[in-house]
Design a protein around this motif. Sequence first.
Motif, short mmCIF file in Angstrom:
data_model
loop_
_atom_site.label_atom_id
_atom_site.label_comp_id
_atom_site.label_asym_id
_atom_site.label_seq_id
_atom_site.Cartn_x
_atom_site.Cartn_y
_atom_site.Cartn_z
N ARG A 23 -73.76 14.45 -15.83
CA ARG A 23 -72.67 15.42 -15.68
C ARG A 23 -71.96 15.25 -14.35
NH1 ARG A 23 -76.03 20.64 -18.04
NH2 ARG A 23 -75.76 20.14 -20.27
N PHE A 24 -72.69 14.88 -13.30
CA PHE A 24 -72.07 14.59 -12.00
C PHE A 24 -71.05 13.47 -12.15
CE2 PHE A 24 -71.98 12.05 -8.10
CZ PHE A 24 -71.70 13.01 -7.13
N TRP A 25 -71.43 12.41 -12.85
CA TRP A 25 -70.51 11.29 -13.05
C TRP A 25 -69.37 11.67 -13.99
CZ3 TRP A 25 -75.31 7.75 -13.95
CH2 TRP A 25 -75.83 7.33 -12.71
N ASP A 259 -70.56 4.83 -5.32
CA ASP A 259 -70.31 5.08 -3.90
C ASP A 259 -70.62 6.52 -3.52
OD1 ASP A 259 -68.14 5.87 -5.54
OD2 ASP A 259 -66.77 5.86 -3.83
N ARG A 260 -70.93 7.36 -4.52
CA ARG A 260 -71.29 8.76 -4.27
C ARG A 260 -72.77 9.02 -4.51
NH1 ARG A 260 -66.77 12.55 -7.06
NH2 ARG A 260 -68.07 14.11 -6.05
N ASP A 261 -73.60 7.96 -4.42
CA ASP A 261 -75.03 8.10 -4.66
C ASP A 261 -75.71 9.08 -3.70
OD1 ASP A 261 -74.97 6.43 -6.81
OD2 ASP A 261 -76.34 4.91 -5.98
N GLU A 262 -75.32 9.07 -2.43
CA GLU A 262 -75.94 9.97 -1.46
C GLU A 262 -75.65 11.42 -1.82
OE1 GLU A 262 -78.19 9.47 0.94
OE2 GLU A 262 -78.23 7.43 0.10
N GLU A 263 -74.44 11.69 -2.23
CA GLU A 263 -74.06 13.04 -2.67
C GLU A 263 -74.88 13.44 -3.90
OE1 GLU A 263 -70.05 15.37 -4.28
OE2 GLU A 263 -69.89 13.34 -3.44
#
Length: 270
Positions: A23-25, A259-263
């Motif tokens: 869902r984040f993606w 590129d948003r893996d940390e988030e």
Amino acid sequence: MTTAYAEVIGDPISHSKSPLIHRFWIDALGLDADYRAHHVTPDGLVAYFEERRADPAWRGCNITLPHKEAALDLVEDRGGVRATIGAINLAMRAEDGVLIGTNTDAGGFYAPIADLPLAGAPVAVVGAGGAARAILFALSRIGVGEVTILNRNVLKAAALLSAFGLKGKALPLSAPLPPAALLVNTSSLGMTGQPALELDLSPLPEDAVVYEIVYAPLETSLLKAARARELDTVDGLDMLIGQGALAFELLFGAEPPRDRDEELRELLTS
């Protein structure tokens, strides 16, 4: 137009973080789609696939314990997964409407250790289930050295070594660890609701890496013991996100924003 959706199935399934990840993606890419968790028992597996085949909005499902081997009988195996890994973690609807099975666990497992000098190195693996099959497949492709599998059923573990052409030995869970460069827990031991995995890590060298695929809880007893010895570790979210990214692209036809893996990790651990 009906919203497309995919699911993760397993027994149990309430612990799964896959819906949060997908869902984040989905939200990040602005897709008209959804991703859900669905509890499916072994007795209900056949009925689940029969029902979903008839739903054109269903794109497919990720598959977790204990269905990774049984689900192979319910889909087409166009990629020859049965002859290689022998278990699937993803079923998806192909363009011609046929359900096909594949496995993204091997790729997801390998990504965090791709830079390690593991060719010819000794490895220890705990467990001999569906996840172990994908991990042993990846290890065989890396060209690791002797592999020691610790498992309740020693004969099953020995059969896996033979199946993947790996040199090594199968031992009971109570056996001492070898001085392995990499230790991987592929079992459910340590997972919430399961017994802890209690291992004496003293035989491992100082530069060993301990890889845990359990992610609920994120800080398992194995990882605590590894960090107490100041060993490098890989936690369960690394493999989960890695295999999930491969599955997401297959299910929704879009590349997730890595590129948003940390988030994403912050969301998963909050």
